[in-house]
Design an enzyme around this catalytic site. Sequence first.
Site, PDB file in Angstrom:
ATOM      1  N   TRP A 153       8.760   3.675  -6.302  1.00 22.52           N
ATOM      2  CA  TRP A 153      10.014   3.953  -7.002  1.00 22.52           C
ATOM      3  C   TRP A 153       9.816   4.199  -8.504  1.00 22.52           C
ATOM      4  O   TRP A 153      10.726   4.638  -9.183  1.00 22.52           O
ATOM      5  CB  TRP A 153      10.984   2.769  -6.819  1.00 22.52           C
ATOM      6  CG  TRP A 153      10.319   1.452  -7.128  1.00 22.52           C
ATOM      7  CD1 TRP A 153       9.746   0.614  -6.218  1.00 22.52           C
ATOM      8  CD2 TRP A 153      10.101   0.862  -8.414  1.00 22.52           C
ATOM      9  NE1 TRP A 153       9.180  -0.466  -6.861  1.00 22.52           N
ATOM     10  CE2 TRP A 153       9.394  -0.344  -8.215  1.00 22.52           C
ATOM     11  CE3 TRP A 153      10.443   1.230  -9.724  1.00 22.52           C
ATOM     12  CZ2 TRP A 153       9.012  -1.177  -9.262  1.00 22.52           C
ATOM     13  CZ3 TRP A 153      10.065   0.402 -10.769  1.00 22.52           C
ATOM     14  CH2 TRP A 153       9.368  -0.776 -10.535  1.00 22.52           C
ATOM     15  N   LYS A 177       7.733   9.657   2.963  1.00 21.25           N
ATOM     16  CA  LYS A 177       8.685   8.548   2.936  1.00 21.25           C
ATOM     17  C   LYS A 177       8.766   8.032   1.504  1.00 21.25           C
ATOM     18  O   LYS A 177       7.841   7.398   1.010  1.00 21.25           O
ATOM     19  CB  LYS A 177       8.267   7.400   3.859  1.00 21.25           C
ATOM     20  CG  LYS A 177       9.429   6.422   4.051  1.00 21.25           C
ATOM     21  CD  LYS A 177       9.000   4.978   4.239  1.00 21.25           C
ATOM     22  CE  LYS A 177       8.755   4.245   2.967  1.00 21.25           C
ATOM     23  NZ  LYS A 177       9.929   3.962   2.137  1.00 21.25           N
ATOM     24  N   PRO A 178       9.861   8.332   0.808  1.00 16.79           N
ATOM     25  CA  PRO A 178       9.992   7.820  -0.560  1.00 16.79           C
ATOM     26  C   PRO A 178      10.418   6.354  -0.548  1.00 16.79           C
ATOM     27  O   PRO A 178      10.790   5.819   0.495  1.00 16.79           O
ATOM     28  CB  PRO A 178      11.105   8.700  -1.145  1.00 16.79           C
ATOM     29  CG  PRO A 178      11.917   9.130   0.025  1.00 16.79           C
ATOM     30  CD  PRO A 178      11.021   9.131   1.232  1.00 16.79           C
ATOM     31  N   ALA A 179      10.382   5.715  -1.712  1.00 13.12           N
ATOM     32  CA  ALA A 179      10.751   4.300  -1.817  1.00 13.12           C
ATOM     33  C   ALA A 179      12.248   4.112  -1.581  1.00 13.12           C
ATOM     34  O   ALA A 179      13.068   4.985  -1.901  1.00 13.12           O
ATOM     35  CB  ALA A 179      10.368   3.773  -3.191  1.00 13.12           C
ATOM     36  N   SER A 231       1.689  -0.684  -3.900  1.00  8.38           N
ATOM     37  CA  SER A 231       0.975  -1.934  -4.180  1.00  8.38           C
ATOM     38  C   SER A 231      -0.332  -2.023  -3.399  1.00  8.38           C
ATOM     39  O   SER A 231      -0.482  -1.423  -2.329  1.00  8.38           O
ATOM     40  CB  SER A 231       1.872  -3.119  -3.815  1.00  8.38           C
ATOM     41  OG  SER A 231       2.174  -3.060  -2.437  1.00  8.38           O
ATOM     42  N   GLU A 252      -3.467   5.147  -4.128  1.00  7.56           N
ATOM     43  CA  GLU A 252      -3.267   4.914  -5.570  1.00  7.56           C
ATOM     44  C   GLU A 252      -2.540   3.586  -5.666  1.00  7.56           C
ATOM     45  O   GLU A 252      -1.338   3.514  -5.413  1.00  7.56           O
ATOM     46  CB  GLU A 252      -2.409   6.038  -6.176  1.00  7.56           C
ATOM     47  CG  GLU A 252      -3.038   7.422  -6.144  1.00  7.56           C
ATOM     48  CD  GLU A 252      -4.143   7.619  -7.164  1.00  7.56           C
ATOM     49  OE1 GLU A 252      -4.349   6.724  -8.010  1.00  7.56           O
ATOM     50  OE2 GLU A 252      -4.805   8.661  -7.108  1.00  7.56           O
ATOM     51  N   CYS A 286       1.772   1.515 -13.191  1.00  5.66           N
ATOM     52  CA  CYS A 286       0.513   0.945 -12.687  1.00  5.66           C
ATOM     53  C   CYS A 286      -0.569   0.964 -13.758  1.00  5.66           C
ATOM     54  O   CYS A 286      -1.583   0.298 -13.614  1.00  5.66           O
ATOM     55  CB  CYS A 286       0.060   1.725 -11.467  1.00  5.66           C
ATOM     56  SG  CYS A 286       0.022   3.490 -11.785  1.00  5.66           S
ATOM     57  N   GLU A 383      -0.081  -8.367 -11.760  1.00  3.94           N
ATOM     58  CA  GLU A 383       0.724  -7.313 -12.393  1.00  3.94           C
ATOM     59  C   GLU A 383       2.114  -7.872 -12.684  1.00  3.94           C
ATOM     60  O   GLU A 383       2.792  -8.319 -11.758  1.00  3.94           O
ATOM     61  CB  GLU A 383       0.907  -6.159 -11.395  1.00  3.94           C
ATOM     62  CG  GLU A 383      -0.064  -5.028 -11.499  1.00  3.94           C
ATOM     63  CD  GLU A 383       0.325  -3.866 -10.586  1.00  3.94           C
ATOM     64  OE1 GLU A 383       0.455  -4.086  -9.367  1.00  3.94           O
ATOM     65  OE2 GLU A 383       0.480  -2.751 -11.088  1.00  3.94           O
TER      66      GLU A 383
HETATM   67  P1  NAP Z   1       5.162  -1.103  -2.576  1.00  7.35           P
HETATM   68  O1  NAP Z   1       6.013  -2.248  -2.274  1.00  7.35           O
HETATM   69  O2  NAP Z   1       3.779  -1.092  -2.056  1.00  7.35           O
HETATM   70  O3  NAP Z   1       5.956   0.177  -2.042  1.00  7.35           O
HETATM   71  C1  NAP Z   1       5.437   1.468  -2.135  1.00  7.35           C
HETATM   72  C2  NAP Z   1       5.919   2.276  -0.958  1.00  7.35           C
HETATM   73  O4  NAP Z   1       5.411   1.686   0.231  1.00  7.35           O
HETATM   74  C3  NAP Z   1       7.429   2.299  -0.802  1.00  7.35           C
HETATM   75  O5  NAP Z   1       7.824   3.549  -0.306  1.00  7.35           O
HETATM   76  C4  NAP Z   1       7.667   1.218   0.236  1.00  7.35           C
HETATM   77  O6  NAP Z   1       8.858   1.394   0.967  1.00  7.35           O
HETATM   78  C5  NAP Z   1       6.476   1.434   1.124  1.00  7.35           C
HETATM   79  N1  NAP Z   1       6.158   0.303   1.978  1.00  7.35           N
HETATM   80  C6  NAP Z   1       6.382  -1.004   1.765  1.00  7.35           C
HETATM   81  N2  NAP Z   1       5.936  -1.732   2.814  1.00  7.35           N
HETATM   82  C7  NAP Z   1       5.405  -0.863   3.700  1.00  7.35           C
HETATM   83  C8  NAP Z   1       4.780  -0.982   4.977  1.00  7.35           C
HETATM   84  N3  NAP Z   1       4.600  -2.162   5.555  1.00  7.35           N
HETATM   85  N4  NAP Z   1       4.362   0.137   5.601  1.00  7.35           N
HETATM   86  C9  NAP Z   1       4.536   1.342   5.029  1.00  7.35           C
HETATM   87  N5  NAP Z   1       5.121   1.534   3.830  1.00  7.35           N
HETATM   88  C10 NAP Z   1       5.544   0.442   3.173  1.00  7.35           C
HETATM   89  O7  NAP Z   1       5.034  -0.840  -4.126  1.00  7.35           O
HETATM   90  P2  NAP Z   1       6.221  -0.672  -5.174  1.00  7.35           P
HETATM   91  O8  NAP Z   1       6.722  -2.008  -5.504  1.00  7.35           O
HETATM   92  O9  NAP Z   1       7.200   0.357  -4.743  1.00  7.35           O
HETATM   93  O10 NAP Z   1       5.449  -0.010  -6.412  1.00  7.35           O
HETATM   94  C11 NAP Z   1       4.794  -0.758  -7.336  1.00  7.35           C
HETATM   95  C12 NAP Z   1       3.312  -0.793  -7.050  1.00  7.35           C
HETATM   96  O11 NAP Z   1       2.805   0.533  -6.978  1.00  7.35           O
HETATM   97  C13 NAP Z   1       2.547  -1.460  -8.163  1.00  7.35           C
HETATM   98  O12 NAP Z   1       1.530  -2.268  -7.628  1.00  7.35           O
HETATM   99  C14 NAP Z   1       1.959  -0.283  -8.926  1.00  7.35           C
HETATM  100  O13 NAP Z   1       0.828  -0.618  -9.675  1.00  7.35           O
HETATM  101  C15 NAP Z   1       1.679   0.674  -7.832  1.00  7.35           C
HETATM  102  N6  NAP Z   1       1.608   2.059  -8.340  1.00  7.35           N
HETATM  103  C16 NAP Z   1       0.392   2.661  -8.373  1.00  7.35           C
HETATM  104  C17 NAP Z   1       0.282   3.950  -8.880  1.00  7.35           C
HETATM  105  C18 NAP Z   1      -1.039   4.633  -8.928  1.00  7.35           C
HETATM  106  O14 NAP Z   1      -1.048   5.850  -9.111  1.00  7.35           O
HETATM  107  N7  NAP Z   1      -2.162   3.947  -8.755  1.00  7.35           N
HETATM  108  C19 NAP Z   1       1.417   4.614  -9.345  1.00  7.35           C
HETATM  109  C20 NAP Z   1       2.639   3.967  -9.289  1.00  7.35           C
HETATM  110  C21 NAP Z   1       2.721   2.683  -8.778  1.00  7.35           C
HETATM  111  P3  NAP Z   1      10.222   0.648   0.531  1.00  7.35           P
HETATM  112  O15 NAP Z   1      10.496   1.035  -0.858  1.00  7.35           O
HETATM  113  O16 NAP Z   1      11.186   1.214   1.493  1.00  7.35           O
HETATM  114  O17 NAP Z   1       9.959  -0.811   0.682  1.00  7.35           O
END
Ligand code: NAP
Length: 479
Positions: A153, A177-179, A231, A252, A286, A383
Amino acid sequence: MSLNLIKSENYINGHWLRADNGQTFQVMNPFDNSLIAEVPACGAAEAERAVSAAHGALKPWQCLTAKERANYLLKWAELIDENKEQLAELMTKEQGKPLAEARGEIDFANSFVRWYAEEAKRAYGDVIPANQPNQHILVTKQAVGVVAMITPWNFPAAMITRKVAPALAAGCTTVIKPAEDTPLTALALMALAEQAGLPAGVMNVVTGNPAQIGRVFTEDHRVRKVSFTGSTSVGKQLMQQSATTVKKVSLELGGHAPFIIFSDADLEKSVDGAIASKFRNTGQTCVCANRIYVHDDIYEQFIELFKKKVAALKVGNGLEKGVVQGPLINKAAIEKVERHVQDALKRGARLIFGGQRVADDKLLFEPTILADVDHSMLVSYEETFGPVAPVIRFRSEEEVIDAANDTPYGLAGYFYSRDIGRVWRVANALEYGVVTVNGGNFATEVAPFGGIKESGIGREGSYYGLDEFLETKYICMFE
Ligand code: NAP
């Protein structure tokens, strides 16, 4: 606005559709908790249908020339530009970031579309001198196939185009699948791709149950690659699930960036860099500075100047002029920030500025500086994903490199120094996928972005990013 960019349906095989059971979930504005729209709460059945659509569209899309695919991308880019203001406003409403940052993200997102429209034409292969007289060795590049993408997101547009543009350019078809917190920007981008004439099935967007959709994306044999940003914990799970069908994965993931200021640094510039790195997107990136290491000789001077500049950051509604710090994304996010600040203070950190919510009923948190942070505190290894700047004192180059690398993460690292010998030494020694010297922002479509260690696998952006969507084929010919 000619197009209605607020979509309440998913896009599968060229059609806007509701969930099979008609269920929806609400998308709220994190600033005032107002309802923006409802979108489909889809699950495995709809995800499978999207995969079938992408699979059906694959051959004809692959058979187009790179130039033909590039023309679709360029048309999409033109429409993104034309609708930039609406897209930016929508992003601020659903994500909270200040409008100027949202505009910047739309430009950044679109830079990938234009870059890969060009780069697709350069997916060169090789001719290798053979070791037998009647043999010819060719190496060609071919599209990986159907690619499933799951995005976060915090950058609702750029994290999509950074994946979709190279995938489409390479000849792959996609399911996204977006957030849950920010599906509207994704659907708006989809609507513009449709307007650009993208053939049915080439790009599909499904919103809803992450575990169910993720399971289909990772376990369906027709999907050949999963590209995920989010994450580290979810990334590990998706990698494990993808093993069942031996898919390619690009991950990522999270980071814990060190931001080191040596005593020979330009103090003013390093303060500006720290602010840019730490407080962009209200600390929800991130690559945010997570640990600001400042040399003992300039420590108090740095804190004084940092405080003066941080105190000037205006917090509020991202749509309001002059606001540079918007709300956090949701309740869990602000509670985590509070927990981190409380933990640090309990363990002896010194509160220099901020430290609290702006109002009890809002997701706004004061930009915060904590001094005298040590490695026992949560902020130094988890984080925070919020506007909290932990400052740590150090005395030697060796000590700070060891501390900077003492983390499972390896995404982005920063340092400030004017000593050319030190610049080379430290740039080489930092175990990070991206190292920025004398700056706080490195993002560009022309360079490879990605992490090492538990921050991920693969690169996005630049010609390295195209390669992630191509398979290398060795063709051996005998006369
Ligand atoms: P997240 O909880 O891992 O969610 C990311 C995506 O994964 C969302 O679309 C989420 O859907 C989905 N998701 C969650 N549980 C899942 C599952 N069991 N199976 C499949 N998909 C699933 O992370 P976030 O809180 O949105 O984002 C923050 C994290 O992203 C931080 O750790 C940040 O450092 C990292 N990030 C990394 C980068 C990079 O380029 N390295 C860039 C941006 C962010 P829902 O939203 O529907 O739960």
